[in-house]
Design a protein around this motif. Structure first.
Motif, PDB file in Angstrom:
ATOM      1  N   LEU A 184     -24.194  10.292 -25.957  1.00 14.16           N
ATOM      2  CA  LEU A 184     -23.570   9.030 -26.351  1.00 14.16           C
ATOM      3  C   LEU A 184     -24.082   8.649 -27.741  1.00 14.16           C
ATOM      4  O   LEU A 184     -25.295   8.531 -27.947  1.00 14.16           O
ATOM      5  N   VAL A 185     -23.160   8.470 -28.682  1.00  8.02           N
ATOM      6  CA  VAL A 185     -23.499   8.128 -30.064  1.00  8.02           C
ATOM      7  C   VAL A 185     -23.025   6.707 -30.333  1.00  8.02           C
ATOM      8  O   VAL A 185     -21.838   6.392 -30.138  1.00  8.02           O
ATOM      9  N   ILE A 186     -23.948   5.839 -30.787  1.00  3.30           N
ATOM     10  CA  ILE A 186     -23.654   4.428 -31.045  1.00  3.30           C
ATOM     11  C   ILE A 186     -23.733   4.182 -32.545  1.00  3.30           C
ATOM     12  O   ILE A 186     -24.747   4.486 -33.193  1.00  3.30           O
ATOM     13  N   CYS A 187     -22.653   3.606 -33.103  1.00  2.00           N
ATOM     14  CA  CYS A 187     -22.624   3.276 -34.538  1.00  2.00           C
ATOM     15  C   CYS A 187     -22.016   1.882 -34.723  1.00  2.00           C
ATOM     16  O   CYS A 187     -21.674   1.207 -33.749  1.00  2.00           O
ATOM     17  N   SER A 188     -21.874   1.467 -35.979  1.00  2.00           N
ATOM     18  CA  SER A 188     -21.542   0.070 -36.268  1.00  2.00           C
ATOM     19  C   SER A 188     -20.053  -0.239 -36.257  1.00  2.00           C
ATOM     20  O   SER A 188     -19.665  -1.379 -36.018  1.00  2.00           O
ATOM     21  N   SER A 189     -19.169   0.727 -36.524  1.00  2.00           N
ATOM     22  CA  SER A 189     -17.745   0.429 -36.649  1.00  2.00           C
ATOM     23  C   SER A 189     -16.913   1.632 -36.230  1.00  2.00           C
ATOM     24  O   SER A 189     -17.437   2.744 -36.031  1.00  2.00           O
ATOM     25  N   ALA A 190     -15.586   1.387 -36.148  1.00  2.00           N
ATOM     26  CA  ALA A 190     -14.665   2.469 -35.787  1.00  2.00           C
ATOM     27  C   ALA A 190     -14.562   3.510 -36.895  1.00  2.00           C
ATOM     28  O   ALA A 190     -14.488   4.712 -36.632  1.00  2.00           O
ATOM     29  N   LEU A 191     -14.566   3.039 -38.152  1.00  2.76           N
ATOM     30  CA  LEU A 191     -14.484   3.982 -39.272  1.00  2.76           C
ATOM     31  C   LEU A 191     -15.702   4.893 -39.319  1.00  2.76           C
ATOM     32  O   LEU A 191     -15.587   6.094 -39.597  1.00  2.76           O
ATOM     33  N   ARG A 192     -16.847   4.311 -39.060  1.00  2.00           N
ATOM     34  CA  ARG A 192     -18.062   5.114 -39.036  1.00  2.00           C
ATOM     35  C   ARG A 192     -18.032   6.101 -37.866  1.00  2.00           C
ATOM     36  O   ARG A 192     -18.520   7.235 -37.983  1.00  2.00           O
ATOM     37  N   SER A 193     -17.425   5.722 -36.754  1.00  2.00           N
ATOM     38  CA  SER A 193     -17.290   6.638 -35.617  1.00  2.00           C
ATOM     39  C   SER A 193     -16.439   7.849 -35.988  1.00  2.00           C
ATOM     40  O   SER A 193     -16.786   8.992 -35.645  1.00  2.00           O
ATOM     41  N   LEU A 194     -15.344   7.611 -36.699  1.00  2.00           N
ATOM     42  CA  LEU A 194     -14.491   8.723 -37.121  1.00  2.00           C
ATOM     43  C   LEU A 194     -15.220   9.652 -38.092  1.00  2.00           C
ATOM     44  O   LEU A 194     -15.049  10.876 -38.049  1.00  2.00           O
ATOM     45  N   GLU A 195     -16.028   9.076 -38.968  1.00  2.00           N
ATOM     46  CA  GLU A 195     -16.810   9.904 -39.904  1.00  2.00           C
ATOM     47  C   GLU A 195     -17.794  10.804 -39.163  1.00  2.00           C
ATOM     48  O   GLU A 195     -17.946  11.990 -39.495  1.00  2.00           O
ATOM     49  N   LEU A 196     -18.452  10.242 -38.170  1.00  2.18           N
ATOM     50  CA  LEU A 196     -19.412  11.035 -37.405  1.00  2.18           C
ATOM     51  C   LEU A 196     -18.729  12.132 -36.587  1.00  2.18           C
ATOM     52  O   LEU A 196     -19.264  13.239 -36.449  1.00  2.18           O
ATOM     53  N   ILE A 197     -17.553  11.836 -36.052  1.00  2.00           N
ATOM     54  CA  ILE A 197     -16.823  12.860 -35.282  1.00  2.00           C
ATOM     55  C   ILE A 197     -16.434  14.026 -36.185  1.00  2.00           C
ATOM     56  O   ILE A 197     -16.518  15.203 -35.794  1.00  2.00           O
ATOM     57  N   LYS A 198     -16.012  13.725 -37.416  1.00  2.00           N
ATOM     58  CA  LYS A 198     -15.645  14.796 -38.353  1.00  2.00           C
ATOM     59  C   LYS A 198     -16.865  15.608 -38.793  1.00  2.00           C
ATOM     60  O   LYS A 198     -16.765  16.811 -39.026  1.00  2.00           O
ATOM     61  N   SER A 199     -17.988  14.918 -38.927  1.00  2.00           N
ATOM     62  CA  SER A 199     -19.180  15.600 -39.441  1.00  2.00           C
ATOM     63  C   SER A 199     -19.915  16.430 -38.385  1.00  2.00           C
ATOM     64  O   SER A 199     -20.849  17.159 -38.728  1.00  2.00           O
ATOM     65  N   MET A 200     -19.506  16.342 -37.118  1.00  2.00           N
ATOM     66  CA  MET A 200     -20.186  17.123 -36.077  1.00  2.00           C
ATOM     67  C   MET A 200     -19.379  18.360 -35.654  1.00  2.00           C
ATOM     68  O   MET A 200     -19.653  18.949 -34.595  1.00  2.00           O
ATOM     69  N   THR A 201     -18.426  18.766 -36.444  1.00  2.00           N
ATOM     70  CA  THR A 201     -17.600  19.925 -36.081  1.00  2.00           C
ATOM     71  C   THR A 201     -18.433  21.203 -35.945  1.00  2.00           C
ATOM     72  O   THR A 201     -18.159  22.045 -35.091  1.00  2.00           O
ATOM     73  N   ALA A 202     -19.459  21.350 -36.779  1.00  2.00           N
ATOM     74  CA  ALA A 202     -20.292  22.551 -36.703  1.00  2.00           C
ATOM     75  C   ALA A 202     -21.158  22.566 -35.454  1.00  2.00           C
ATOM     76  O   ALA A 202     -21.643  23.630 -35.027  1.00  2.00           O
ATOM     77  N   VAL A 230     -12.666  15.489 -18.381  1.00  2.00           N
ATOM     78  CA  VAL A 230     -14.115  15.678 -18.549  1.00  2.00           C
ATOM     79  C   VAL A 230     -14.407  15.669 -20.048  1.00  2.00           C
ATOM     80  O   VAL A 230     -13.861  16.475 -20.805  1.00  2.00           O
ATOM     81  N   PHE A 231     -15.308  14.775 -20.455  1.00  2.00           N
ATOM     82  CA  PHE A 231     -15.686  14.650 -21.862  1.00  2.00           C
ATOM     83  C   PHE A 231     -17.190  14.872 -21.992  1.00  2.00           C
ATOM     84  O   PHE A 231     -17.967  14.455 -21.123  1.00  2.00           O
ATOM     85  N   HIS A 232     -17.567  15.491 -23.118  1.00  2.00           N
ATOM     86  CA  HIS A 232     -18.978  15.845 -23.321  1.00  2.00           C
ATOM     87  C   HIS A 232     -19.704  14.864 -24.254  1.00  2.00           C
ATOM     88  O   HIS A 232     -20.898  14.584 -24.057  1.00  2.00           O
ATOM     89  N   ILE A 233     -18.994  14.360 -25.249  1.00  2.00           N
ATOM     90  CA  ILE A 233     -19.613  13.465 -26.236  1.00  2.00           C
ATOM     91  C   ILE A 233     -18.744  12.217 -26.346  1.00  2.00           C
ATOM     92  O   ILE A 233     -17.507  12.302 -26.427  1.00  2.00           O
ATOM     93  N   GLY A 234     -19.388  11.074 -26.367  1.00  2.00           N
ATOM     94  CA  GLY A 234     -18.711   9.798 -26.604  1.00  2.00           C
ATOM     95  C   GLY A 234     -19.280   9.140 -27.851  1.00  2.00           C
ATOM     96  O   GLY A 234     -20.499   8.979 -27.971  1.00  2.00           O
ATOM     97  N   VAL A 235     -18.392   8.755 -28.785  1.00  2.00           N
ATOM     98  CA  VAL A 235     -18.809   8.135 -30.053  1.00  2.00           C
ATOM     99  C   VAL A 235     -18.089   6.793 -30.176  1.00  2.00           C
ATOM    100  O   VAL A 235     -16.848   6.738 -30.104  1.00  2.00           O
ATOM    101  N   GLY A 236     -18.843   5.722 -30.330  1.00  2.00           N
ATOM    102  CA  GLY A 236     -18.198   4.414 -30.433  1.00  2.00           C
ATOM    103  C   GLY A 236     -19.169   3.298 -30.755  1.00  2.00           C
ATOM    104  O   GLY A 236     -20.327   3.522 -31.132  1.00  2.00           O
ATOM    105  N   LYS A 256     -27.650  12.460 -21.097  1.00  2.00           N
ATOM    106  CA  LYS A 256     -28.970  12.997 -21.433  1.00  2.00           C
ATOM    107  C   LYS A 256     -29.502  12.488 -22.774  1.00  2.00           C
ATOM    108  O   LYS A 256     -30.710  12.337 -22.944  1.00  2.00           O
ATOM    109  N   TYR A 257     -28.604  12.213 -23.701  1.00  2.00           N
ATOM    110  CA  TYR A 257     -29.020  11.822 -25.051  1.00  2.00           C
ATOM    111  C   TYR A 257     -28.220  10.594 -25.496  1.00  2.00           C
ATOM    112  O   TYR A 257     -27.009  10.506 -25.248  1.00  2.00           O
ATOM    113  N   MET A 258     -28.929   9.696 -26.134  1.00  2.00           N
ATOM    114  CA  MET A 258     -28.290   8.537 -26.777  1.00  2.00           C
ATOM    115  C   MET A 258     -28.796   8.469 -28.209  1.00  2.00           C
ATOM    116  O   MET A 258     -29.994   8.321 -28.453  1.00  2.00           O
TER     117      MET A 258
END
Length: 304
Positions: A184-202, A230-236, A256-258
């Protein structure tokens, strides 16, 4: 000669004398009248003199008419305005007021420092210090074993996730539960969530990522997606994640991880914990469910 013969001559003399006296009187009156007429410069008996005098007068009038009349400038009445001392006082007060220091002004002067677990501990103690007792504050404290290695500002998001989750491939394969996520990834805004989703492709590979923010996505749609797939990662954002947990749409038992997006700054150089709304929602999420799971050892916290 007799008296009768001489009488007429004597009578003639007296009459002559009387006539001379009258003549003298007439001359005196004429002289006086002439003197008076000289003062006036007009002889009433002479028609030519009166015509000349009238001609001179008309000439002087024409000369006066031909000359431009000099108008005297009248002083315009000055307007009196009442002074307004209240406005002057306000202007003086405005100049004396000091500008409040903004967060961006303070952070521009300070060098960026990576977040450490002690920063989160201090934040929790400051937030609950006034309303909670000492025993309750101690229950909210976390040991160092509850934290993952913090980001030292040299990692990208994918490299940081690879460092803290070296066995991610096995965890992804073993996860088959619905209504839950492994990370589970917690960030400040929706735009920042989209940035993190793009940056974790590797890092993510073939795993499924779910967007957990409120912008353009209704909470019912997210609940339906969690129930069906079934989802493995949640970003929001913390507000939407908290709402999903309260409505039983998201279960954190298999998490397991936040990861908290701690060090990132927006255009105003604010971190997520510098924004009052995001700070309150994050602390509420930690208090209601995450801290208990961290104490039990099922969840570990990371500061990116």
């Amino acid at each position: 000669m007799t008296l009768s013969e001489n009488w007429p001559p004597s009578m003639s003399l007296s009459t002559k004398r009387g006539s001379k006296g009258t003549r003298l009187q007439c001359k005196r009156t004429e002289k006086q009248s002439a003197i008076c007429l000289q003062q006036v410069n007009v002889d009433p008996s002479d028609d030519e003199a009166t015509e000349k005098a009238s001609g001179n007068r008309t000439a002087t009038q024409q000369d006066s008419d031909s000359k431009p009349a000099v108008k005297k400038k009248r002083k315009q009445p000055t307007e009196c305005f009442l002074s307004q001392p209240e406005e002057k006082q306000e202007t003086t007060v405005k100049t004396k007021r000091r500008k409040k220091k903004k967060i961006s002004d303070i952070l521009e002067k300070c060098a960026p420092k990576p977040g450490v677990p002690a920063d989160l501990q201090n934040l929790l103690s400051q937030h609950f210090g006034e309303n909670r007792s000492v025993i309750e504050i101690e229950e909210l404290k976390l040991s160092d074993s509850c934290f993952l290695p913090a980001n030292d500002l040299t990692h990208s998001f994918s490299s940081y996730l690879k460092e803290i989750c070296p066995k991610w491939a096995k965890l992804r394969k073993n996860h088959t539960e619905k209504k839950s996520v492994v990370m589970l990834v917690i960030c400040s805004s929706a735009l920042r969530s989209l940035e993190l989703i793009k940056s974790m492709t590797a890092f993510k590979g073939d795993c499924r990522v779910l967007k957990l923010f409120a912008k353009h996505i209704k909470i019912k749609e997210q609940i339906n997606m969690l129930e069906k797939g079934v989802f493995h990662i949640g970003v929001g954002t913390p507000g939407r994640v908290k709402a999903l947990v309260e409505q039983d749409g998201l279960c954190l038992n298999s998490t397991k991880y936040m990861i908290l997006d701690w060090n990132w700054r927006d255009q105003k150089l604010r971190r997520m914990m510098d924004i009052p709304e995001i700070k309150k929602e994050t602390i509420d999420l930690l208090e209601t469910s995450i801290i208990k799971l961290c104490r039990e050892g099922s969840v570990k916290l990371g500061l990116f």
